[in-house]
Design a protein around this motif. Structure first.
Motif, PDB file in Angstrom:
ATOM      1  N   TYR A  35       0.833  -1.205   0.000  1.00 43.82           N
ATOM      2  CA  TYR A  35       0.000   0.000   0.000  1.00 43.82           C
ATOM      3  C   TYR A  35       0.866   1.254   0.000  1.00 43.82           C
ATOM      4  N   LYS A  36       1.884   1.255   0.834  1.00 46.93           N
ATOM      5  CA  LYS A  36       2.791   2.410   0.905  1.00 46.93           C
ATOM      6  C   LYS A  36       3.573   2.590  -0.394  1.00 46.93           C
ATOM      7  N   ILE A  37       4.014   1.469  -0.973  1.00 40.14           N
ATOM      8  CA  ILE A  37       4.743   1.539  -2.243  1.00 40.14           C
ATOM      9  C   ILE A  37       3.843   2.094  -3.347  1.00 40.14           C
ATOM     10  N   THR A  38       2.595   1.667  -3.354  1.00 40.36           N
ATOM     11  CA  THR A  38       1.635   2.188  -4.332  1.00 40.36           C
ATOM     12  C   THR A  38       1.474   3.692  -4.181  1.00 40.36           C
ATOM     13  N   GLN A  39       1.388   4.170  -2.945  1.00 40.00           N
ATOM     14  CA  GLN A  39       1.276   5.602  -2.690  1.00 40.00           C
ATOM     15  C   GLN A  39       2.521   6.353  -3.157  1.00 40.00           C
ATOM     16  N   GLU A  40       3.684   5.776  -2.900  1.00 44.72           N
ATOM     17  CA  GLU A  40       4.943   6.459  -3.202  1.00 44.72           C
ATOM     18  C   GLU A  40       5.268   6.488  -4.690  1.00 44.72           C
ATOM     19  N   THR A  41       4.977   5.388  -5.380  1.00 47.38           N
ATOM     20  CA  THR A  41       5.381   5.262  -6.788  1.00 47.38           C
ATOM     21  C   THR A  41       4.284   5.653  -7.769  1.00 47.38           C
TER      22      THR A  41
END
Length: 204
Positions: A35-41
């Motif tokens: 979820y965090k990676i999706t937000q960041e990238t």
């Protein structure tokens, strides 16, 4: 905030929807890290339940899902991701994981066009034809709609289908400019037509 602790495996289902068509493309699962990676990238990243690892959709095929928005549901345990696909979403090569075709309805562009025209109305950039119409005033805008409607009629009776489409497009554009100047939307006309389609509708 998504509550990943509600499930024993720390995963939340993520429904992926095409932001342009509204079509549901696939269902995947995210843990807190994906979820965090999706937000960041800005690229949809899942947790694979079978492989027990993170994976970004499209990392092999190139058919990425670019995030437009993310919303959690009322229970904070399911995510709705609106995204733009860069190719077929399903690994089988179909547009969706249900084998459905995912095409943009050209009619939705009318709303996008009016959004753009409204921006022109607010910003009034120099050198823009749309800006010049707004500056010329209501009477000129109304006159342009009439002129384009006349050209549409001429093409319908004595012209070609290609020119009919061309002049009709000109008329629609100028109509949307006129509506914008009056604080109205093209969707209001669509709603009026939908109301008229009701068997109980009576002419005003």
């Amino acid at each position: 905030m998504l509550d990943f602790k509600k499930s024993s495996d720390g995963l939340c289902p993520a429904i992926i929807q095409d932001s342009r068509t509204g079509k549901v493309l696939m269902l995947g699962y995210m843990n807190e890290e994906s979820y965090k990676i999706t937000q960041e990238t800005g690229k949809v990243t899942f947790f694979s339940r079978s492989r027990k690892t993170l994976w970004t959709k499209g990392e092999t095929s190139g058919n990425y899902l670019t995030v437009v928005s993310m919303k959690e549901d009322c229970d904070h345990d399911t995510l709705l991701v609106q995204a733009i696909p860069s190719g077929p979403t399903c690994h089988t090569g179909t547009d969706t994981c249900w084998g459905e075709e995912n095409k943009v309805n050209p009619l939705t562009f009318l709303s996008e066009l009016q959004d753009f025209i409204e921006t022109r109305y607010k910003e009034m950039p120099e050198g823009s034809y749309t800006t010049s119409l707004f500056k010329d005033g209501l009477n000129r805008m109304a006159q342009k709609v009439g002129e384009e409607a006349l050209e549409l009629v001429i093409e319908a009776t004595n012209g070609t289908n290609d020119r009919l489409i061309y002049e009709g497009s000109d008329m629609l554009y100028h109509l949307i400019v006129l509506l914008t100047s009056k604080g109205l939307r093209i969707e209001q006309m669509a709603a009026e037509l939908a109301e008229r389609h009701n068997p109980g509708w009576k002419k005003h």
